[in-house]
Write a protein that holds these residues in place. Sequence first.
Motif, short mmCIF file in Angstrom:
data_model
loop_
_atom_site.label_atom_id
_atom_site.label_comp_id
_atom_site.label_asym_id
_atom_site.label_seq_id
_atom_site.Cartn_x
_atom_site.Cartn_y
_atom_site.Cartn_z
N ARG A 1 61.73 43.59 28.94
CA ARG A 1 63.09 43.43 28.42
C ARG A 1 63.73 44.79 28.18
O ARG A 1 63.17 45.64 27.49
N GLY A 2 64.93 44.99 28.74
CA GLY A 2 65.60 46.28 28.63
C GLY A 2 66.07 46.62 27.24
O GLY A 2 66.34 47.79 26.94
N GLU A 3 66.17 45.61 26.35
CA GLU A 3 66.66 45.89 24.99
C GLU A 3 65.66 46.69 24.15
O GLU A 3 66.05 47.39 23.23
N VAL A 4 64.38 46.56 24.48
CA VAL A 4 63.35 47.21 23.65
C VAL A 4 63.10 48.63 24.16
O VAL A 4 62.02 48.95 24.68
N ALA B 1 63.03 47.49 33.92
CA ALA B 1 63.71 47.01 32.72
C ALA B 1 64.74 45.93 33.10
O ALA B 1 65.67 46.20 33.86
N GLY B 2 64.54 44.73 32.57
CA GLY B 2 65.48 43.64 32.82
C GLY B 2 66.74 43.80 31.97
O GLY B 2 66.79 44.60 31.04
N ALA B 3 67.75 43.02 32.32
CA ALA B 3 69.03 43.14 31.62
C ALA B 3 69.14 42.23 30.40
O ALA B 3 70.14 42.25 29.70
N GLY B 4 68.12 41.44 30.14
CA GLY B 4 68.12 40.60 28.95
C GLY B 4 68.60 39.19 29.22
O GLY B 4 69.78 38.89 29.06
N PHE C 1 53.77 48.32 22.53
CA PHE C 1 54.19 49.45 21.71
C PHE C 1 52.98 50.19 21.12
O PHE C 1 52.96 51.42 21.06
N ALA C 2 51.96 49.43 20.72
CA ALA C 2 50.82 50.02 20.03
C ALA C 2 49.64 50.33 20.95
O ALA C 2 48.86 51.24 20.66
N ASN C 3 49.50 49.58 22.06
CA ASN C 3 48.31 49.74 22.90
C ASN C 3 48.63 49.50 24.37
O ASN C 3 48.08 48.59 25.00
N PRO C 4 49.54 50.29 24.96
CA PRO C 4 49.97 50.03 26.35
C PRO C 4 48.86 50.24 27.38
O PRO C 4 48.90 49.63 28.46
N HIS C 5 47.87 51.07 27.07
CA HIS C 5 46.83 51.35 28.05
C HIS C 5 45.92 50.13 28.29
O HIS C 5 45.29 50.03 29.36
N ALA C 6 45.85 49.20 27.33
CA ALA C 6 45.09 47.97 27.56
C ALA C 6 45.71 47.19 28.71
O ALA C 6 45.00 46.62 29.55
N LEU C 7 47.04 47.17 28.77
CA LEU C 7 47.73 46.49 29.87
C LEU C 7 47.50 47.25 31.18
O LEU C 7 47.21 46.63 32.21
N LEU D 1 59.91 50.57 26.02
CA LEU D 1 60.06 51.02 27.41
C LEU D 1 59.65 52.48 27.55
O LEU D 1 58.91 52.85 28.47
N ARG D 2 60.10 53.33 26.62
CA ARG D 2 59.76 54.75 26.66
C ARG D 2 58.26 54.98 26.47
O ARG D 2 57.65 55.81 27.16
#
Length: 446
Positions: free
Chosen positions: A131-134, A171-174, A104-110, A138-139
């Motif tokens: 996880r699809g719930e988050v 996105a997984g279904a959880g 959420f805070a630093n996706p570019h590191a991944l 995801l966005r």
Amino acid sequence: MAAESPEKLLSPVLSAFWDDPTSWTLETYRAHEGYEGLRKALAMKPDDVIAYVKESGLRGRGGAGFPTGMKWQFIPQGDGKPHYLVVNADESEPGTCKDIPLLFANPHALIEGIVIACHAIRSNHAFVYLRGEVVPVLRRLHAAVREAYRAGYLGKNILGSGLDVELTVHAGAGAYICGEETALLDSLEGRRGQPRLRPPFPAVAGLYACPTVVNNVESIASVPAIIHRGKEWFRSMGSEKSPGFTLYSLSGHVANPGQYEAPLGITLRQLLDMSGGMRPGHRLKFWTPGGSSTPLLTAEHLDVPLDYEGVGAAGSMLGTKALQCFDETTCVVRAVTRWTEFYAHESCGKCTPCREGTYWLVQLMRDIEAGKASMADLDKIADIADNINGKSFCALGDGAASPIFSSLKHFREEYEQHVTGRGCPFDPAKSTLWADDTTAHLEVNA
């Protein structure tokens, strides 16, 4: 380490600029030396990158602590098959909260770590299983991927190196079971998420029966800093066998829960000192070093080094470094019952020991909590847990057995009180039971 100031105990690398108003953007990431590690890695041969990560001592941050470089090295070369990198972002272990905040805070590191890893294992296609719930995460990850494509860090001929990498966010279904790497691969292929029988291992026959590396988010996100700042810098933190920095998730009855990035080997006492201790007026009773699937520890283990060897020597596992802390108002039986209910619900049902064993553990734990059990039932739950432990397809069965074994070891008297007292001895209105002076020396109040 105990004599150092709290500030020096922390090592913000992945979390260095989480408090920036736009920490997730490419502009902010590049302002903090983002993608510099990728440039260095692309100038190296793939095998040299693998050797460099191996020599750094980076161990997988998903729970098992397997050396990351060694995992990459297992991929066969010259086999004529496509190679895949799959990033496990299905964070679902109770108490664990590190990969989701990181994304959420630093996706570019991944993303940078993914491109480096793909270069190393000679892969042209990577997947992130989230996880699809988050949905907000995801966005934000999708937005970061689009930025990376536009800037030339993903796609064709990355930075003029000739490397092509496509990245798919799925996105997984959880489902808790999809955190297990082979169940994740089955789910990614469109099938029901269930663990596979091994061998063959994913490195030989993984996604679409091709050589595949499955790594945790934090593991891959740690690679760019290692390449950019050097393996010696990385090994200067932590311990000899567990070097480097990592994210600890501190939660429960603590004054200031949150993520604390520190070198491996820090102790819970030090983390509690930094976070304000337990909630005012209470003391630590028991805690988990790596989420609910790891054997619980007590206040006697406050000074255990939180690295793979130290926690292992104390009779538990570092796991995902999910430090759940419970004070003296918590009923151990009730807590373990809730965890057991979770594992029974999340069991995929593929293997008999886990499917049947977790069901019966729940029945017995509920009876004990309600005061309907006998002393013989205490030995029975230990026997059932033993019949699950090490006998199921994956580690879910072991995770269900761990809280049973460890709670009986450290708090058998409390179990017996539920039996002899015909119910839970804890009065929620008072919450003062066990608050005696016999363990005052273990107090860790703020």
